[in-house]
Design a protein around this motif. Structure first.
Motif, PDB file in Angstrom:
ATOM      1  N   ARG A  53       0.848  -1.192   0.000  1.00 28.60           N
ATOM      2  CA  ARG A  53       0.000   0.000   0.000  1.00 28.60           C
ATOM      3  C   ARG A  53       0.876   1.233   0.000  1.00 28.60           C
ATOM      4  N   ASP A  54       0.331   2.337  -0.548  1.00 24.04           N
ATOM      5  CA  ASP A  54       1.006   3.624  -0.433  1.00 24.04           C
ATOM      6  C   ASP A  54       0.041   4.608   0.220  1.00 24.04           C
ATOM      7  N   VAL A  55       0.452   5.850   0.345  1.00 26.35           N
ATOM      8  CA  VAL A  55      -0.381   6.832   1.024  1.00 26.35           C
ATOM      9  C   VAL A  55      -1.710   7.024   0.288  1.00 26.35           C
ATOM     10  N   ALA A  56      -1.682   6.876  -1.053  1.00 27.20           N
ATOM     11  CA  ALA A  56      -2.923   7.019  -1.820  1.00 27.20           C
ATOM     12  C   ALA A  56      -3.934   5.931  -1.451  1.00 27.20           C
ATOM     13  N   SER A  57      -3.434   4.733  -1.123  1.00 29.38           N
ATOM     14  CA  SER A  57      -4.332   3.640  -0.727  1.00 29.38           C
ATOM     15  C   SER A  57      -5.076   4.003   0.548  1.00 29.38           C
ATOM     16  N   TRP A  58      -4.334   4.470   1.545  1.00 33.59           N
ATOM     17  CA  TRP A  58      -4.952   4.870   2.811  1.00 33.59           C
ATOM     18  C   TRP A  58      -5.917   6.038   2.592  1.00 33.59           C
ATOM     19  N   ASN A  59      -5.488   7.030   1.813  1.00 32.78           N
ATOM     20  CA  ASN A  59      -6.330   8.203   1.566  1.00 32.78           C
ATOM     21  C   ASN A  59      -7.632   7.838   0.856  1.00 32.78           C
ATOM     22  N   THR A  60      -7.530   6.890  -0.084  1.00 33.46           N
ATOM     23  CA  THR A  60      -8.719   6.475  -0.830  1.00 33.46           C
ATOM     24  C   THR A  60      -9.763   5.877   0.106  1.00 33.46           C
ATOM     25  N   LEU A  61      -9.324   5.012   1.003  1.00 32.40           N
ATOM     26  CA  LEU A  61     -10.259   4.392   1.937  1.00 32.40           C
ATOM     27  C   LEU A  61     -10.827   5.420   2.907  1.00 32.40           C
ATOM     28  N   MET A  62      -9.951   6.313   3.410  1.00 30.26           N
ATOM     29  CA  MET A  62     -10.424   7.356   4.329  1.00 30.26           C
ATOM     30  C   MET A  62     -11.434   8.268   3.658  1.00 30.26           C
TER      31      MET A  62
END
Length: 700
Positions: free
Chosen positions: A100-109
């Motif tokens: 995962r990258d930061v975009a993965s976390w941001n997408t879910l958030m």
């Protein structure tokens, strides 16, 4: 390389236009030219499918064709799941991602925030921080602060505030704006934070200023907005386009067009948003010519600008000018109509009952791959319904996979308008069974359906259910439907009791519904009471006066009837002229009672006389009087339709007032002697006349 870039650009264009058919065609081309395994193109194709809402296509592509998905692939799919409301699938995919990258976390958030699941979004951020595999960026903190705002928090928890400082996001424009944004629900705290930042000599950038002005816009706080404008002039922030655009929007919403235009004229540089804001500002107050001046003054225009001008025409009843605008829009090489364009056009077609034009625009949406876009489909369903084509509306509704609440409301409303109360009730129950929560409009739609079909017990059930089950307090529209339902069914005392129990002051619509019911059931005493309340409201509508005059006349009280008409004259209230219109060969023909302006008026009257002779053999007795109903507008339209349209084609007619009893009887009989079908939309509902009967069952 050139071919790859060309295909990628084409796929992006299809995604932005939600053109599913074109996306599938390009997918086939990728296979043909041997580029179907290129990861870059696969990701672009996946994004296009998801933008079109084609989740099954996207899943097949991910599971069957993409052999080595990377983190970008998974992020695209997860973002698609989130935007389409499949958060459980998004979370499941996130859990299964190898990296995962930061975009993965941001997408879910972001997905959790958009769905209103604010705590889940904050828990995701905490997990991200604990995992340590990705550092937060400004978008991360934007999601966090928006989630805090959604929960009604008035300040960041110390841990989050510490991280905000640790990662030095205080000077980041996006994060700073989101921090101010967080206080929208409690605007005074937002202003307090702003003042604190100024007191501590912290730099206030243009984005924070624009955000605060937008807060004034939301609250229509013109006083504070002017103070901020003054501060912008002192600090030089007024030179920023984003600030000036916010000021224009604020002044326009508050009706201060002089200052809106002052800000616009003071701008050294303007963008399309600036021009579009001025077009919207003047269209909101009905000054279409001024809006057009700004439109014509633009050097370059995009689809948003065209939509703004198109919407201005349609919204203010200038449908023909709007359609000319659409034709001009199609001639522009660099502008492609989008879903907003078609939603606006369908609204215009619905207002004037333009069946053929509506069909043409349906064809355009099919070609553009937008017909199953939920917003476009909803507008088309409403257009079909308002044009009397309820079966086409139902077919489109059944084809729509991603139905939202607006879809259900549009179809239930359509059934109600056509007097198909049982179908409206069934569809409402189907909606509930699928877990779709009804809103205020849903209950107006189903209660209206009950009213038009005499479904008293069902209406009482839903009226009670609105508050008891869904916590929706009945409004004026709900009470009006119930009074109409009870009154039409003859429960006049119960209808009057309901009015007495209303928590708000009854409107003219409520008393008018009772007055109409009193005429049907011959209750003159209650009719006088209802009329008294109507007159006290000083409504300029002539309908209630004419109705009471007719009640007195039918009861043999000619003096009282004359007194009501005198009261109308004294108040300067004139009878609303009845007119009907219909579309023949792409032209709208308008008819008024006893009108002689139509170029074919002699032939039309001769045809009508011929029809009246035919129905006389079925027992109809023609009445002659000084105020004869022989040449009512709908009768003229019926005769013209028979003359002008082929025998197989249903004749669609629109009318601005309720159809009178004599016309209703005449058109039923004409449908029998001519074997023609007539669909008439009056001010209240639709009537489908065929084989000597009407769909309303003479209950209207």
């Amino acid at each position: 390389m050139a071919v790859t870039q060309e295909l990628a650009d084409a796929l992006r264009s299809c995604g932005s236009r939600r053109a599913l058919a074109s996306t599938r065609a390009l997918h086939g081309r990728l296979v043909t030219v041997g580029l179907a395994s290129a990861v870059f193109l696969q990701n672009t194709l996946l994004h296009a499918y998801l933008s079109c809402g084609a989740l099954p296509d996207a899943r097949r592509l991910l599971c069957a064709d993409i052999k080595e998905p990377n983190v970008i692939t998974h992020n695209i799919m997860m973002n698609g799941y989130a935007k389409l409301g499949n958060l459980s699938d998004a979370a499941d995919l996130f859990d299964r991602m190898p990296t995962r990258d930061v975009a993965s976390w941001n997408t879910l958030m972001s997905g959790y925030f958009q769905a209103g699941r604010f705590l889940d979004g904050l828990e995701t951020f905490v997990s991200m921080h604990r995992s340590g595999d990705s550092l937060p960026n400004s978008f991360t903190f934007c999601c966090v602060m928006k989630s805090c705002g959604g929960l009604g928090w008035r300040e960041l928890p110390p841990q989050l505030l510490g991280l905000f400082w640790k990662f030095d996001f205080w000077d980041d424009p996006d994060a700073e704006t989101a921090l101010v944004d967080m206080f929208y629900g409690c605007f005074s705290e937002s202003v307090e934070l702003f003042n604190q930042m100024r007191a501590e000599l912290m730099a206030i950038d243009q984005f924070a200023m624009a955000t605060l002005i937008s807060g004034c816009f939301n609250r229509m706080d013109l006083c504070l907005g002017r103070q901020l404008h003054s501060l912008c002039l002192k600090s030089g922030h007024n030179r920023a386009i984003v600030v000036s655009n916010s000021l224009i929007s604020l002044y326009a919403k508050c009706g201060d067009l002089q200052n809106a235009e002052f800000v616009f004229s003071s701008m050294s540089e303007r963008d399309i948003v600036s021009w579009t804001s001025m077009i919207t500002a003047y269209s909101q107050v009905g000054n279409i010519s001024k809006a057009r001046q700004f439109f014509d003054g633009m050097a370059t225009r995009n689809v948003i600008t065209w939509n703004a001008m198109l919407g201005a025409y349609i919204q203010h009843g200038a449908e023909e000018d709007g359609l000319k605008m659409y034709s001009a829009m199609l001639s522009q090489k660099d502008v492609t109509p989008d879903w907003v364009t078609y939603v606006t056009l369908f609204r215009g077609c619905a207002d004037i009952g333009a069946n053929k034009l509506g069909d043409q625009i349906i064809g355009h949406t099919v070609k553009a791959g937008l017909i199953l876009d939920v917003s476009v489909a909803n507008a088309a369903i409403t257009m079909y319904s308002k044009c009397g084509r309820i079966s086409e509306a139902q077919k489109l509704f059944d084809l729509l996979n991603g139905k939202d609440l607006v879809s259900w409301n549009a179809m239930i409303t359509g059934y109600s308008q056509h007097g198909m109360g049982k179908q409206a009730v069934k569809l409402f129950d189907d909606m509930l069974s699928k877990g779709v929560k009804p809103d205020y409009i849903s209950y107006v739609a189903v209660l209206s359906g009950c009213s038009h079909s005499g479904l008293v017990q069902e209406g009482k059930l839903y009226f009670d259910m609105a508050t008891r089950v869904h916590d929706i307090s009945p409004g004026l529209e709900h009470f009006s439907c119930m009074v109409d339902l009870l009154g039409r069914a003859g429960h006049l005392t119960e209808a009057k009791d309901l009015i007495d129990k209303m928590p708000m002051k009854p409107t003219a619509e409520v008393w008018g519904a009772l007055l109409s019911a009193c005429k049907i059931h011959g209750n003159n005493e209650l009719a006088e009471l209802a009329a008294k309340h109507l007159f006290e409201l000083d409504s300029p509508d002539s309908g209630s006066y004419m109705l009471l005059a007719k009640i007195y006349s039918d009861a043999g009280k000619s003096d009282d009837s004359a007194q009501v008409r005198k009261l109308m004259r004294d108040k300067g209230i004139k009878k609303n002229p009845g007119y009907s219109w219909m579309e023949v060969e792409n032209k709208v023909h308008v008819f008024k009672a006893d009108d002689v302006s139509h170029p074919q008026v002699i032939a039309i009257r001769n045809k009508l006389d011929e029809l009246m002779e035919k129905i006389a053999h079925l027992g109809y007795v023609r009445t002659e009087s000084p105020r004869s109903k022989i040449h009512h507008s709908e009768k003229l339209a019926v005769a013209f339709g028979i003359m002008s349209l082929p025998a197989w084609m249903p004749i669609h007619i629109m009318k601005n007032l309720r159809i009178c009893g004599d016309c209703h009887t005449v058109i039923k009989l004409i449908s029998s002697v001519t074997d023609r079908e007539f669909v008439i939309r009056d001010a209240v509902r639709f009537h489908h006349f065929k084989s000597g009967a009407c769909s309303c069952g003479d209950y209207w």
